[in-house]
Each structure stands twice: as C-alpha cells, then as structure tokens.
Scaffold this active site. Structure first.
Site, mmCIF file in Angstrom:
data_model
loop_
_atom_site.group_PDB
_atom_site.id
_atom_site.type_symbol
_atom_site.label_atom_id
_atom_site.label_comp_id
_atom_site.label_asym_id
_atom_site.label_seq_id
_atom_site.Cartn_x
_atom_site.Cartn_y
_atom_site.Cartn_z
ATOM 1 N N ASP A 15 0.819 -1.220 0.000
ATOM 2 C CA ASP A 15 0.000 0.000 0.000
ATOM 3 C C ASP A 15 0.850 1.267 0.000
ATOM 4 O O ASP A 15 0.465 2.283 0.568
ATOM 5 C CB ASP A 15 -0.959 0.020 1.202
ATOM 6 N N HIS A 45 -3.554 -2.447 -6.521
ATOM 7 C CA HIS A 45 -2.744 -1.300 -6.900
ATOM 8 C C HIS A 45 -3.625 -0.249 -7.576
ATOM 9 O O HIS A 45 -4.105 -0.452 -8.685
ATOM 10 C CB HIS A 45 -1.596 -1.734 -7.821
#
Length: 403
Positions: A15, A45
């Site tokens: 992340d 993503h």
C-alpha cells in the site's frame, strides 16, 4: 531490444503507491510491458487516470491506463475467476490490455479459495492477515506435482479429471493437515457442487482466450520491461515475521531470476514508501498508533474488510526502511547491475510539522522538503515524490527518468 529494465517495489508492508509509480513510469516509457513479478489477485494497486477515472488493479499491470501491456511471470499466481471480472471492469472504461503469461504461472482454483477461507475463519482472532483469495494455498498445492496446475495445464485434455482429483483427493488431505474437521456450510456446499468445477473450467477457457503464452526468457522482445512487485519487503516470505508474511518474494529476488532468463543486464529499482507507514492485516508494526498526528489520510482502496480488518498506522520508521531496502539490495545479483532509488508518496496528506522516527527519536519534517530528507536519511537517491493520486502529481527526478 533493450536489456535494461525498471522496477517498482514496496519498501515496507504494501500500500505504498506502487500502482501510481508504475503508471507514471509506463507513461514515460512508450511500448512498455509491465511484468507481475510476484503475488496474485490479492494485490490492490490503485491508479487514477488523468481524467479522474479510478481502478484498483489486481491482475492486470498498473501501467494499463498508460497503454502498457501486461505479462504474468512464472512467479505470478493467476486467478481466472477474478481476472475476467477485472477485464470486464476495464473494458467498461475503454481499456483492453494486451496480456501474456509464462506457461509456468500457477493457477488458483476455487478449491484453494475454499481452503484458505476455511483456515482463516478457523483461526478466529488469531488470523494471519490473509485476503481469503487462495494465494498461499495455490502455492502449497503446487508443491505436489500430482495436484499442480499452471497456465500451460489449462490446455490439457484431462483438465476436468485433474480438477476433480484436486477436489476429491487434495482437499481432504490438506484440510486434515490443517486440523479442519468440518467446513462452514456455505463453503461445504460450494465444494460439493459440480457447478463450481464447471464454472471454473469456463473461466479457464476464457482466460486462455485473453492471455497469450509467452515465456519469461523472451520478455525483452515485447518491449521495455517494468517489473511491478506486489505487497512489500517486510511481507517477504524469507524476510518478514512469520506467519504474518505472504507466500512469495516481494523484492528483487524474482525479478533477478526473470532477468537472468530474459537477458536483462541492468535494473533500476524504485522503492516506494508513503511518508508514513500502514499495514493491512495482522502482524507486528513498529510504533503503531490509533491515529497519526499531522497526517490527513485519504485511502478509499483499503476500506475495512472481513479478511484484513482496518488499515493500521504508524509514523514512518527510517531504521526499518533502511534495513528492509539494504537486505534487498544485498541479494546475489547474478551479474546484473542494479541501481536503487526512493519514491516517497502521499505527501499531499501531510501537514506542516508531521513526524517520522529514527532509532526511536521523532524527527519533524516540512512536507515541502520531506521527500529529500527521507531519502537522504535512508541513504538512497530520491527518484520520485507524489503530491496526489494521479501521474501528473508525481515529480520524477532526472536520474529516475533516465533509468
């Protein structure tokens, strides 16, 4: 045919803005192919295109909005059931990515998902932080040749018999080894229903219609390579804190193995980190706090969910960052030249005087200078910094653009 490649690697727990960085590099690299070097559908993503269209990439490379092709390497776990959903979603956005796969790429079956979810449910409050998508179980099953399933196997005339064998022979053995004596009713029904297998076979056929077989060794024939890693270095199966790791190598290891096969001789690795630290799922997080002072977090991707809970927070710890990247850069390079640089993301969320830590001491930073200071303290050149979720918000430095 270029023998140079670029890479984007998460420096900590995932992340960190890998999708944003891949999108930015792909936009600056005409004809690129984004190579998924580890992980599978559990990756998330996020990319926001210049017009504000947002997509969370799970299978497809995060350079797709910029026109890049996608390649599933031999280390990437394909999930046909979820891939088709993602392709449908991208098609509605007018994006039709070109996809190829190494024939050796493992394939997740619905039975892996069932085992994975049953195991996490059985752990109760001691969950490991799995996404519940069957990734680790796919790796485990593929260690047994008689039950292994890779992309090339989807062409086999005995595919149905192999799937039935996985269901009827592998699943009971695996459940017994895990100490699971009974499945939750919904999972038990899905396992017993022949429709589960039939639907998966249809998904596999559709997957083969969209993905061309292409060996990793011929990658450079497709165009300039951008490796896209999943998760982060602190979740690496060989370097993270067991059992709170992923069943893959999250940094350079797989990229180097692929590069040796493909004849890539130079690799520019961008290590991405937020200006603070997050972790989704269970496991240690140094300096964890309920809320971060001086940070206005904006993260629609990592909403609380059944499998990984709520996003956890901590100030960026430079000692952890330095050690994680240093360990990755000391891997055996197999004669490949590697340059490493840092990308600092989410600076738009930082207020004046936000803090990071180094050896237990708080360091207060001005957001305008924070990226350069973090890179200096980490001992890496600053290659990029982001001030928002779109590629136009990313400032690339000259040495990164030349990579």
């Amino acid at each position: 045919m270029s023998t140079q490649a670029q890479a984007v690697i998460g420096a900590l727990y995932g992340d960190e803005g890998k999708g944003l960085m891949v999108d930015r590099l792909a936009a600056a690299t005409p004809g690129a192919v984004v190579v998924r070097s580890n992980g599978g559908a559990q990756a998330g993503h996020t990319v926001v295109d210049p017009a504000g269209v947002r997509h969370v990439f799970h299978h497809i490379g995060a350079g797709s909005f910029a026109g890049a092709a996608t390649h599933f390497s031999r280390f990437f776990v394909a999930h046909p059931m979820l891939l088709l959903d993602e392709l449908t979603a991208l098609g509605q956005l007018g994006v039709e990515p070109e996809i190829s796969s190494d024939p050796r790429a493992p394939v997740t079956t619905p039975f892996d998902v069932i085992i994975n979810q049953a195991l996490e449910l059985a752990r109760g409050t001691a969950r490991h932080g799995s996404c519940g998508l069957g990734f680790g179980e796919t790796i485990e099953r593929n260690l047994r040749p008689e039950f292994a399933l890779s992309t090339k196997d989807l062409f086999r005339p005995d595919l149905h018999a192999r799937l039935v064998s996985i269901r009827d022979a592998w699943v009971p053995v695996r459940l017994a080894a895990l100490g699971i004596t009974a499945l939750p009713a919904e999972l038990a029904a899905a396992l017993a229903d022949d429709i589960t297998t039939a639907r998966f076979e249809a998904d596999c056929a559709a997957y083969l219609d969209r993905a061309a077989l292409w060996p990793d060794r011929r990658l450079c024939e497709r165009g300039p390579v951008i490796f896209e890693a999943a998760q982060g270095l602190e979740l690496d199966q060989d370097r993270g804190v067991f059992p709170h790791v992923t069943r893959s190598n999250t940094g350079l290891a797989n990229m180097l193995a692929i590069s040796v096969e493909a004849g890539i001789t130079e690799l520019a690795a961008t290590y991405a980190t937020r200006c603070y630290t997050t972790r989704h799922g269970a496991g240690p997080l140094k300096g964890e706090v309920p809320a971060l002072s001086g940070i206005n977090i904006v993260d629609p991707t990592n909403a609380p969910n059944e499998w990984q809970g709520t996003l956890r927070l901590a100030p960026l710890d430079l000692d952890t960052l330095r050690q994680a990247i240093a360990r990755d850069l000391t891997l055996d390079r197999g004669g490949i030249t590697i340059r490493g640089g840092l990308a600092v993301t989410c600076l738009d969320q930082a207020e004046d005087g936000f803090a990071i830590t180094d050896h237990g001491e708080a360091i207060r930073l001005d957001p305008a200078e924070a990226a350069s200071e973090i890179a200096d303290l980490a001992g890496l050149p600053l290659w990029a910094e982001s001030w928002g979720p779109r590629r136009g918000d990313v400032r690339l430095r000259m040495d990164a653009a030349a990579a």
